[in-house]
Design a protein around this motif. Structure first.
Motif, PDB file in Angstrom:
ATOM      1  N   SER A 283     -29.266  26.580  13.319  1.00  0.00           N
ATOM      2  CA  SER A 283     -29.035  25.320  12.623  1.00  0.00           C
ATOM      3  C   SER A 283     -29.356  25.461  11.145  1.00  0.00           C
ATOM      4  CB  SER A 283     -29.899  24.211  13.245  1.00  0.00           C
ATOM      5  OG  SER A 283     -29.768  23.038  12.496  1.00  0.00           O
ATOM      6  N   PRO A 284     -28.339  25.813  10.338  1.00  0.00           N
ATOM      7  CA  PRO A 284     -28.565  25.966   8.896  1.00  0.00           C
ATOM      8  C   PRO A 284     -29.004  24.651   8.259  1.00  0.00           C
ATOM      9  CG  PRO A 284     -26.416  26.822   9.562  1.00  0.00           C
ATOM     10  CD  PRO A 284     -26.940  26.047  10.717  1.00  0.00           C
ATOM     11  N   VAL A 285     -28.738  23.517   8.937  1.00  0.00           N
ATOM     12  CA  VAL A 285     -29.141  22.221   8.394  1.00  0.00           C
ATOM     13  C   VAL A 285     -30.656  22.061   8.505  1.00  0.00           C
ATOM     14  CG1 VAL A 285     -28.759  19.729   8.528  1.00  0.00           C
ATOM     15  CG2 VAL A 285     -26.930  21.322   9.174  1.00  0.00           C
ATOM     16  N   ALA A 286     -31.182  22.389   9.687  1.00  0.00           N
ATOM     17  CA  ALA A 286     -32.619  22.212   9.911  1.00  0.00           C
ATOM     18  C   ALA A 286     -33.424  23.234   9.118  1.00  0.00           C
ATOM     19  CB  ALA A 286     -32.932  22.321  11.397  1.00  0.00           C
ATOM     20  N   ILE A 287     -32.929  24.474   9.075  1.00  0.00           N
ATOM     21  CA  ILE A 287     -33.642  25.534   8.352  1.00  0.00           C
ATOM     22  C   ILE A 287     -32.845  25.824   7.084  1.00  0.00           C
ATOM     23  CG2 ILE A 287     -34.655  27.848   8.551  1.00  0.00           C
ATOM     24  CD1 ILE A 287     -35.661  25.878  10.703  1.00  0.00           C
ATOM     25  N   SER A 288     -33.194  25.139   6.005  1.00  0.00           N
ATOM     26  CA  SER A 288     -32.471  25.310   4.742  1.00  0.00           C
ATOM     27  C   SER A 288     -32.751  26.705   4.178  1.00  0.00           C
ATOM     28  CB  SER A 288     -32.932  24.246   3.750  1.00  0.00           C
ATOM     29  OG  SER A 288     -34.293  24.452   3.473  1.00  0.00           O
ATOM     30  N   ARG A 291     -36.267  26.986   2.823  1.00  0.00           N
ATOM     31  CA  ARG A 291     -37.284  27.079   3.868  1.00  0.00           C
ATOM     32  C   ARG A 291     -37.256  28.487   4.480  1.00  0.00           C
ATOM     33  NH1 ARG A 291     -37.349  23.021   8.888  1.00  0.00           N
ATOM     34  NH2 ARG A 291     -39.409  23.663   9.565  1.00  0.00           N
ATOM     35  N   TYR A 292     -36.026  28.982   4.665  1.00  0.00           N
ATOM     36  CA  TYR A 292     -35.848  30.291   5.280  1.00  0.00           C
ATOM     37  C   TYR A 292     -36.460  31.374   4.406  1.00  0.00           C
ATOM     38  CZ  TYR A 292     -33.492  34.502   6.912  1.00  0.00           C
ATOM     39  OH  TYR A 292     -33.234  35.758   7.361  1.00  0.00           O
ATOM     40  N   SER A 293     -36.148  31.339   3.094  1.00  0.00           N
ATOM     41  CA  SER A 293     -36.647  32.428   2.241  1.00  0.00           C
ATOM     42  C   SER A 293     -38.163  32.335   2.082  1.00  0.00           C
ATOM     43  CB  SER A 293     -35.946  32.436   0.875  1.00  0.00           C
ATOM     44  OG  SER A 293     -35.401  31.199   0.585  1.00  0.00           O
ATOM     45  N   LEU A 313     -56.705  26.030   5.645  1.00  0.00           N
ATOM     46  CA  LEU A 313     -55.694  25.944   4.582  1.00  0.00           C
ATOM     47  C   LEU A 313     -54.707  24.813   4.853  1.00  0.00           C
ATOM     48  CD1 LEU A 313     -54.966  29.680   3.785  1.00  0.00           C
ATOM     49  CD2 LEU A 313     -56.027  27.990   2.294  1.00  0.00           C
ATOM     50  N   GLY A 314     -54.920  24.110   5.974  1.00  0.00           N
ATOM     51  CA  GLY A 314     -54.019  23.030   6.376  1.00  0.00           C
ATOM     52  C   GLY A 314     -53.696  22.039   5.270  1.00  0.00           C
ATOM     53  N   PRO A 315     -54.719  21.462   4.605  1.00  0.00           N
ATOM     54  CA  PRO A 315     -54.438  20.474   3.549  1.00  0.00           C
ATOM     55  C   PRO A 315     -53.574  21.057   2.433  1.00  0.00           C
ATOM     56  CG  PRO A 315     -56.769  20.466   4.120  1.00  0.00           C
ATOM     57  CD  PRO A 315     -56.161  21.615   4.854  1.00  0.00           C
ATOM     58  N   LEU A 316     -53.870  22.325   2.047  1.00  0.00           N
ATOM     59  CA  LEU A 316     -53.112  22.983   0.978  1.00  0.00           C
ATOM     60  C   LEU A 316     -51.643  23.123   1.390  1.00  0.00           C
ATOM     61  CD1 LEU A 316     -53.609  24.426  -1.782  1.00  0.00           C
ATOM     62  CD2 LEU A 316     -53.619  26.563  -0.478  1.00  0.00           C
ATOM     63  N   ARG A 317     -51.418  23.537   2.660  1.00  0.00           N
ATOM     64  CA  ARG A 317     -50.046  23.707   3.158  1.00  0.00           C
ATOM     65  C   ARG A 317     -49.291  22.385   3.114  1.00  0.00           C
ATOM     66  NH1 ARG A 317     -52.255  27.060   7.149  1.00  0.00           N
ATOM     67  NH2 ARG A 317     -52.210  25.356   8.639  1.00  0.00           N
ATOM     68  N   ARG A 318     -50.005  21.314   3.450  1.00  0.00           N
ATOM     69  CA  ARG A 318     -49.341  19.999   3.451  1.00  0.00           C
ATOM     70  C   ARG A 318     -48.893  19.621   2.045  1.00  0.00           C
ATOM     71  NH1 ARG A 318     -52.473  18.873   7.949  1.00  0.00           N
ATOM     72  NH2 ARG A 318     -54.340  18.318   6.797  1.00  0.00           N
ATOM     73  N   ILE A 319     -49.737  19.973   1.030  1.00  0.00           N
ATOM     74  CA  ILE A 319     -49.364  19.671  -0.360  1.00  0.00           C
ATOM     75  C   ILE A 319     -48.108  20.452  -0.739  1.00  0.00           C
ATOM     76  CG2 ILE A 319     -50.100  19.903  -2.778  1.00  0.00           C
ATOM     77  CD1 ILE A 319     -53.007  19.446  -1.683  1.00  0.00           C
ATOM     78  N   VAL A 320     -48.112  21.745  -0.376  1.00  0.00           N
ATOM     79  CA  VAL A 320     -46.958  22.595  -0.688  1.00  0.00           C
ATOM     80  C   VAL A 320     -45.700  22.043  -0.004  1.00  0.00           C
ATOM     81  CG1 VAL A 320     -45.971  24.914  -0.446  1.00  0.00           C
ATOM     82  CG2 VAL A 320     -48.387  24.639  -1.042  1.00  0.00           C
ATOM     83  N   ALA A 321     -45.864  21.664   1.287  1.00  0.00           N
ATOM     84  CA  ALA A 321     -44.726  21.142   2.045  1.00  0.00           C
ATOM     85  C   ALA A 321     -44.167  19.899   1.365  1.00  0.00           C
ATOM     86  CB  ALA A 321     -45.161  20.820   3.471  1.00  0.00           C
ATOM     87  N   ARG A 322     -45.079  19.068   0.793  1.00  0.00           N
ATOM     88  CA  ARG A 322     -44.622  17.837   0.147  1.00  0.00           C
ATOM     89  C   ARG A 322     -43.844  18.159  -1.132  1.00  0.00           C
ATOM     90  NH1 ARG A 322     -49.326  13.904   0.322  1.00  0.00           N
ATOM     91  NH2 ARG A 322     -49.082  14.452   2.513  1.00  0.00           N
ATOM     92  N   LEU A 323     -44.260  19.221  -1.848  1.00  0.00           N
ATOM     93  CA  LEU A 323     -43.565  19.612  -3.072  1.00  0.00           C
ATOM     94  C   LEU A 323     -42.110  19.987  -2.775  1.00  0.00           C
ATOM     95  CD1 LEU A 323     -46.236  21.685  -5.029  1.00  0.00           C
ATOM     96  CD2 LEU A 323     -45.460  19.350  -5.473  1.00  0.00           C
ATOM     97  N   PHE A 324     -41.900  20.596  -1.627  1.00  0.00           N
ATOM     98  CA  PHE A 324     -40.532  20.967  -1.262  1.00  0.00           C
ATOM     99  C   PHE A 324     -39.759  19.751  -0.792  1.00  0.00           C
ATOM    100  CE2 PHE A 324     -42.358  25.308  -0.884  1.00  0.00           C
ATOM    101  CZ  PHE A 324     -41.516  25.917  -1.801  1.00  0.00           C
TER     102      PHE A 324
END
Lengths: 324, 342
Positions: A283-288, A291-293, A313-324
């Motif tokens: 699913s290229p839609v779900a995994i852009s 995200r893939y790279s 590192l959970g909180p840090l990952r969430r911040i990064v995820a939000r940036l994307f």
């Protein structure tokens, strides 16, 4: 499959799969025999247990139930054998570890009577543990669903539990046999039921049954469960041809593979990369591409997957995820 | 109490205490009526419920249960009333929230038959939650006990009303349930042990499922802690034999010490309680622990009530073995909350 003229209207058949779970299966059988609803037959299918099951079940219950012994064909095989000799208009399948609530069948039949078009009625199930100690699980809450197929194929979907379900015979005739080649046969069965147009009804209120959590149970093997669930969905993508269910399911599979590649340590780097590529292809839609790279770099980097998995590192990952 | 001539041998009487727990009560009654054991009678004592209980019970069950409505006298009062009309040789007490396993009575009567000298049979109970979500309790597991006294007082035995089956003669010997207590079942078990009852263990699967309801645990934690204290105080009044008396004193001191350091108590009360704990059992609360606790209570920076210090506090308490597993189990497993008493 039993011929329709063998069917006894109003009768409920309870099919219990037993495999080396004496004495637990004794409670399962007692919970089926002693329901508040009386027009009921109990069929115990023993998958060649090597414990006391073959002596104790006939000795303790005699003619109050039908006992069949067969080569081990897992739960799915036991359900198929049990259904093939069942006379009930309604069928309850259950594992020999679990316990039905005393008024489970009565409650769900009330729903069937009130809504004559229904094929399947489901309800809540609660978990209990075999041995004492700290409880460590999450019980899922069921709600009424308008579109069961959409819910079962959604990435954040729901899980139905066989113990909490009562089938009308029509549903089983529509869906066909349980798939004996799968590790997670119930997920497959409910997907096929929803796909074949079964109508689902919800039974609210008290729990319909109690599911046993036992050390060494099938559920405990998380990597086998992951593989098993993926096999169910891969099978489903073969027959679910209608949109939006198909795309939704593809996204679900892609998410699942992506998650396994990056966020678990079940795979070596090469396998993780294969899974990642497979996720993108599914699913290229779900995994852009982005995200893939990002995930590709994480997997390739030494210690990259540790960064993805460590708790602190959970909180840090969430911040990064939000940036994307 | 009924005359001996009215007792029906082999009959099991299930006494259910109902207090505003419809529709949960429905499953409780069904689990009693649909036991694999016969003969059996079901008595529902309604502590003046203000919900659908009076109509629904008679409408759904009719004459298959005996229904008695009385002013609210807590679960102890309901059990007393129920036992007053029970005709069984064996008696099961159940709270209206809980569920009996389908073969519970059968299994425990088998234990009685195998050991006719037993007075009380006990077994495991498992908890389940009404609302779906994360399960976060501790299920105690029971085992064969060589000294039931030591087990009831100092270890994690998990014996409760739901998991036990009683012989009628022993209830007559122990006397009525104490209706003034908040934690009535521990008191009753202690008195039964004091009266010389022989406890037998029933192994195997759970005997019943105890319901965990939202609010049940957290809201009443302090009331239960206080209720347990009263039970132990009462036990000190009649238990004269050593080492049981010292064990009870130690348990009471632990209870008081824990309550002094809990969050829901004023500074003055806390100081008085910790002093009382030391007086109850100086061996359990040695001088340095006592001084440290006083200092912690008096300090202006409220170390005892700061939320983020809780894991550290728990760790220290666990190290000092002041965190009694039994109190934890009972805090989680609290039967229906009795209403206000006159």
């Amino acid at each position: 499959v039993t011929a329709a003229d063998d069917m006894i209207p109003g009768l409920v058949s309870v099919v219990i799969c037993a495999y080396n779970n004496w004495p637990d299966v004794e409670m399962a059988i007692a919970s089926a025999l002693h329901q508040s609803y009386r027009s009921l037959e109990v069929i115990v299918v023993d998958n060649s247990s090597t414990d006391a099951t073959p002596e104790e079940v006939p000795r303790r219950f005699g003619t109050r139930l039908r006992y069949i012994r067969q080569p081990n064909r897992e739960c799915a095989g036991a359900y198929n054998s049990g259904f093939s000799i069942a006379h009930g208009e309604f069928i309850q399948f259950m594992d020999g570890d679990d316990v039905l609530a005393p008024n489970k069948i009565e409650k769900q039949l009330t729903i069937f009577r009130a809504n004559p078009g229904l094929d399947i009625v489901y309800g809540d199930v609660r978990t209990f543990q075999e041995t004492g100690g700290a409880a460590n699980w999450t019980d899922l809450a069921m709600v009424p669903e308008d579109d069961m197929l959409a819910k079962l194929t959604a990435p954040q979907g729901i899980w139905l539990n066989t113990l909490g379900v009562l089938f009308h015979r029509t549903a089983l005739n529509k869906v066909g046999a349980w798939d004996e080649c799968l590790y997670v046969e119930d997920a497959d069965y409910f997907l096929r039921a929803a796909w074949s147009g079964c109508r689902f009804g919800y039974c609210s209120g008290s729990p319909m049954g109690f599911r046993r959590l036992r050390p060494g149970q099938k559920m405990e093997n998380s990597s086998a469960m992951e593989r098993g669930i993926e096999a169910v969905w891969s099978k489903a993508i073969g027959y679910i041809t209608r949109e939006p269910y198909r795309s939704s399911l593809a996204a679900k599979i892609a998410d699942w593979r992506f998650h396994r590649a990056v966020f678990t340590d079940h795979l070596v780097t090469r396998e993780a990369l294969v899974d990642l590529a497979l996720a993108r292809a599914t699913s290229p839609v779900a995994i852009s591409a982005l995200r893939y790279s990002a995930a590709y770099v994480m997997v390739m980097l030494p210690g990259g997957r540790y960064l993805a998995q460590s708790q602190w590192l959970g909180p840090l990952r969430r911040i990064v995820a939000r940036l994307f | 109490v009924i005359e001996g001539s009215e007792v029906i041998p082999e009959l099991v009487s299930v006494v259910i205490c109902a207090w505003n727990n419809w529709p949960d009560l429905e499953m409780t009654i069904e689990s009693a009526l649909n036991q694999s054991y016969r003969p059996l009678e079901v008595i529902v004592v309604d502590n003046c419920s203000t919900d659908g209980t009076p109509e629904e019970v008679s409408c759904s069950f009719g004459c298959s249960v005996r229904y008695i409505r009385q002013p609210n006298r807590g679960d102890a009062g309901a059990y007393n009333t129920g036992f007053g009309v029970a005709r069984g040789e064996f008696v099961q007490f159940v709270d209206g929230d809980d569920v009996l396993a389908p073969n519970k009575i059968e299994k425990q009567v088998e234990v009685f038959r195998a050991g006719p000298q037993a007075d009380i049979v006990y077994g495991d109970v498992r908890m389940f939650q009404t609302r779906a979500g994360v399960a976060n309790w501790i299920d105690p597991s029971t085992k064969e006990e060589s000294d039931i006294w030591c087990a009831l007082i100092s270890s994690h035995v998990g014996i409760c009303a739901l998991g036990t089956l009683w012989r009628r003669r022993i209830i007559e010997k122990v006397g009525p349930w104490d209706e003034t207590l908040y934690v009535a079942d521990l008191d009753y078990l202690l008195r039964a042990a004091w009266a010389g009852c022989r406890f037998a263990h029933c192994p195997g699967g759970p005997m019943g499922f105890a319901r965990v309801r939202p609010g049940q645990m957290t809201a009443d934690q302090s009331a239960i802690a206080r209720g347990l204290e009263i039970v132990w105080e009462k036990a000190l009044g009649y238990v004269a034999r050593e080492p049981y008396r010292s064990l009870i004193a130690a348990e009471l001191a632990r209870q008081r010490f824990n309550r002094a350091l809990s969050r829901d108590i004023t500074k003055q009360e806390a100081l008085a309680t910790v002093k009382l704990a030391r007086a109850t059992s100086p061996e359990t609360v040695p001088a340095f622990v006592y001084i440290a606790a006083r200092a912690a209570i008096i300090l202006p920076v409220n170390l005892l009530r700061t939320e983020w210090l809780r894991p550290i506090r728990q760790w220290i308490l666990a190290k000092l073995t002041f965190d009694s597993p039994k109190s934890r189990a009972l805090i989680v497993r609290q039967p229906s909350i009795p209403g206000p008493r006159s």
